[in-house]
Design a protein around this motif. Structure first.
Motif, short mmCIF file in Angstrom:
data_model
loop_
_atom_site.label_atom_id
_atom_site.label_comp_id
_atom_site.label_asym_id
_atom_site.label_seq_id
_atom_site.Cartn_x
_atom_site.Cartn_y
_atom_site.Cartn_z
N LEU A 49 0.83 -1.21 0.00
CA LEU A 49 0.00 0.00 0.00
C LEU A 49 0.87 1.26 0.00
O LEU A 49 0.55 2.24 -0.68
N ALA A 50 1.97 1.24 0.75
CA ALA A 50 2.84 2.41 0.84
C ALA A 50 3.55 2.71 -0.48
O ALA A 50 3.82 3.87 -0.78
N VAL A 57 12.55 16.04 10.85
CA VAL A 57 12.44 16.04 12.30
C VAL A 57 11.56 14.86 12.68
O VAL A 57 10.44 14.73 12.20
N TYR A 58 12.09 14.00 13.51
CA TYR A 58 11.38 12.80 13.93
C TYR A 58 10.53 13.09 15.17
O TYR A 58 10.98 13.77 16.09
N SER A 59 9.32 12.55 15.17
CA SER A 59 8.43 12.74 16.32
C SER A 59 8.99 11.96 17.52
O SER A 59 9.80 11.04 17.35
N PRO A 60 8.54 12.31 18.72
CA PRO A 60 9.01 11.56 19.90
C PRO A 60 8.72 10.05 19.80
O PRO A 60 9.56 9.24 20.19
N SER A 61 7.56 9.68 19.25
CA SER A 61 7.25 8.25 19.13
C SER A 61 8.18 7.58 18.12
O SER A 61 8.58 6.43 18.31
N GLU A 62 8.53 8.28 17.02
CA GLU A 62 9.48 7.73 16.05
C GLU A 62 10.86 7.59 16.69
O GLU A 62 11.53 6.57 16.51
N GLN A 63 11.28 8.59 17.44
CA GLN A 63 12.57 8.53 18.11
C GLN A 63 12.64 7.37 19.08
O GLN A 63 13.64 6.65 19.15
N GLU A 64 11.57 7.16 19.82
CA GLU A 64 11.54 6.07 20.79
C GLU A 64 11.51 4.70 20.12
O GLU A 64 12.22 3.80 20.51
N HIS A 65 10.68 4.57 19.08
CA HIS A 65 10.53 3.27 18.43
C HIS A 65 11.74 2.90 17.58
O HIS A 65 12.12 1.73 17.51
N LEU A 66 12.35 3.88 16.94
CA LEU A 66 13.50 3.60 16.08
C LEU A 66 14.81 3.57 16.86
O LEU A 66 15.71 2.80 16.51
N GLY A 67 14.95 4.41 17.85
CA GLY A 67 16.19 4.45 18.62
C GLY A 67 17.30 5.18 17.87
O GLY A 67 17.25 5.37 16.65
N ALA A 68 18.29 5.59 18.63
CA ALA A 68 19.39 6.40 18.08
C ALA A 68 20.18 5.66 17.00
O ALA A 68 20.55 6.25 15.99
N GLU A 69 20.42 4.37 17.19
CA GLU A 69 21.23 3.62 16.23
C GLU A 69 20.54 3.54 14.87
O GLU A 69 21.18 3.76 13.83
N CYS A 70 19.25 3.27 14.85
CA CYS A 70 18.51 3.18 13.59
C CYS A 70 18.37 4.55 12.93
O CYS A 70 18.51 4.67 11.71
N LEU A 71 18.12 5.58 13.72
CA LEU A 71 18.02 6.93 13.16
C LEU A 71 19.35 7.35 12.55
O LEU A 71 19.39 7.96 11.47
N GLY A 72 20.45 7.00 13.19
CA GLY A 72 21.77 7.30 12.65
C GLY A 72 22.02 6.55 11.35
O GLY A 72 22.60 7.10 10.41
N ARG A 125 12.84 7.12 2.26
CA ARG A 125 13.06 7.25 3.71
C ARG A 125 11.73 7.24 4.44
O ARG A 125 11.58 6.58 5.48
N GLU A 126 10.75 7.97 3.92
CA GLU A 126 9.45 8.03 4.59
C GLU A 126 8.76 6.67 4.61
O GLU A 126 8.12 6.31 5.58
N ILE A 127 8.93 5.90 3.54
CA ILE A 127 8.35 4.56 3.52
C ILE A 127 9.08 3.67 4.52
O ILE A 127 8.45 2.90 5.26
N VAL A 128 10.41 3.78 4.59
CA VAL A 128 11.19 3.00 5.57
C VAL A 128 10.74 3.34 6.98
O VAL A 128 10.51 2.44 7.80
N VAL A 129 10.60 4.62 7.29
CA VAL A 129 10.18 5.03 8.63
C VAL A 129 8.78 4.51 8.94
O VAL A 129 8.53 3.95 10.02
N GLU A 130 7.87 4.64 7.99
CA GLU A 130 6.50 4.17 8.20
C GLU A 130 6.46 2.67 8.44
O GLU A 130 5.79 2.17 9.33
N ARG A 131 7.21 1.90 7.64
CA ARG A 131 7.23 0.45 7.81
C ARG A 131 7.97 0.04 9.08
O ARG A 131 7.62 -0.95 9.72
N ALA A 132 8.98 0.80 9.48
CA ALA A 132 9.68 0.51 10.74
C ALA A 132 8.74 0.77 11.93
O ALA A 132 8.77 0.03 12.91
N MET A 133 7.90 1.79 11.82
CA MET A 133 6.94 2.07 12.89
C MET A 133 5.90 0.96 12.99
O MET A 133 5.35 0.73 14.06
N ALA A 134 5.66 0.25 11.90
CA ALA A 134 4.70 -0.85 11.90
C ALA A 134 5.33 -2.16 12.35
O ALA A 134 4.64 -3.16 12.49
N ALA A 135 6.63 -2.16 12.57
CA ALA A 135 7.35 -3.38 12.96
C ALA A 135 7.35 -3.53 14.48
O ALA A 135 7.34 -2.53 15.21
N PRO A 136 7.38 -4.76 14.95
CA PRO A 136 7.46 -4.97 16.40
C PRO A 136 8.85 -4.61 16.92
O PRO A 136 9.80 -4.50 16.17
#
Length: 178
Positions: free
Chosen positions: A50-51, A94-109, A125-136
């Motif tokens: 879908l993305a 700019v990543y939202s607080p929930s994105e920062q928490e879910h992705l973590g510093a290593e993944c954001l880097g 990048r936006e698709i990667v972030v969206e799909r990473a947010m959907a990952a456990p």
């Protein structure tokens, strides 16, 4: 779920070569994957589909400079392709607080590294972030993010160059720094 995604990536050369979800589910079950893993992976793949639906990525090289290829996206809306606006070189994600928490510093880097390496244009990048947010996982592990990046490229039909592919596929453990 990520073991299933790796299996799909390794066995189907592109997203459009992958069988329909029902048939894929049967094949995954026949290969011994658990029903819950299969269900989670199929839902995640459906979200990925879908993305990336309606996106066409084009490689445009600057005049006389093949090394600086620019990837642009065309989104088809109502049958007419519209060019996505290119990201300004001075813009910042700019990543939202929930994105920062879910992705973590290593993944954001790592995402930033891929952006600076011209491997991950803003649309991908936006698709990667969206799909990473959907990952456990909280935060998502770097190895899992690498699988997500591979799957996004796989789904769009864009093949990363050999060095990037090596970076995405190889574990950092066991590497010797030179």
């Amino acid at each position: 779920m990520f073991e299933v995604l790796v299996f799909v990536y390794e066995n189907y050369w592109r997203g459009d070569a992958c069988p329909e979800p029902e048939q894929l589910g049967r094949k995954l079950s026949a290969h011994g994957f658990e029903a819950e893993e299969i269900r989670d992976a199929l839902q995640w793949l459906d979200g990925l589909s879908l993305a990336t639906q309606g996106l066409q990525f084009e490689h445009q090289a600057s005049e006389g400079d093949d090394d600086n290829a620019i990837t642009t996206a065309r989104v088809t809306l109502g049958g007419a392709p519209e060019a996505a606006l290119p990201q300004s070189s001075q813009s910042m994600r700019v990543y939202s607080p929930s994105e920062q928490e879910h992705l973590g510093a290593e993944c954001l880097g790592f995402i930033r590294f891929l952006e600076l390496s011209n491997v991950l244009p803003c649309g991908l990048r936006e698709i990667v972030v969206e799909r990473a947010m959907a990952a456990p996982g909280d935060p998502v592990a770097l190895d899992e993010l690498k699988i997500i990046v591979l799957m996004v490229h796989w789904s769009t039909g864009i093949e990363p160059d050999a060095l990037v592919l090596d970076e995405l596929c190889e574990s950092r453990e066991g590497r010797t720094a030179h």
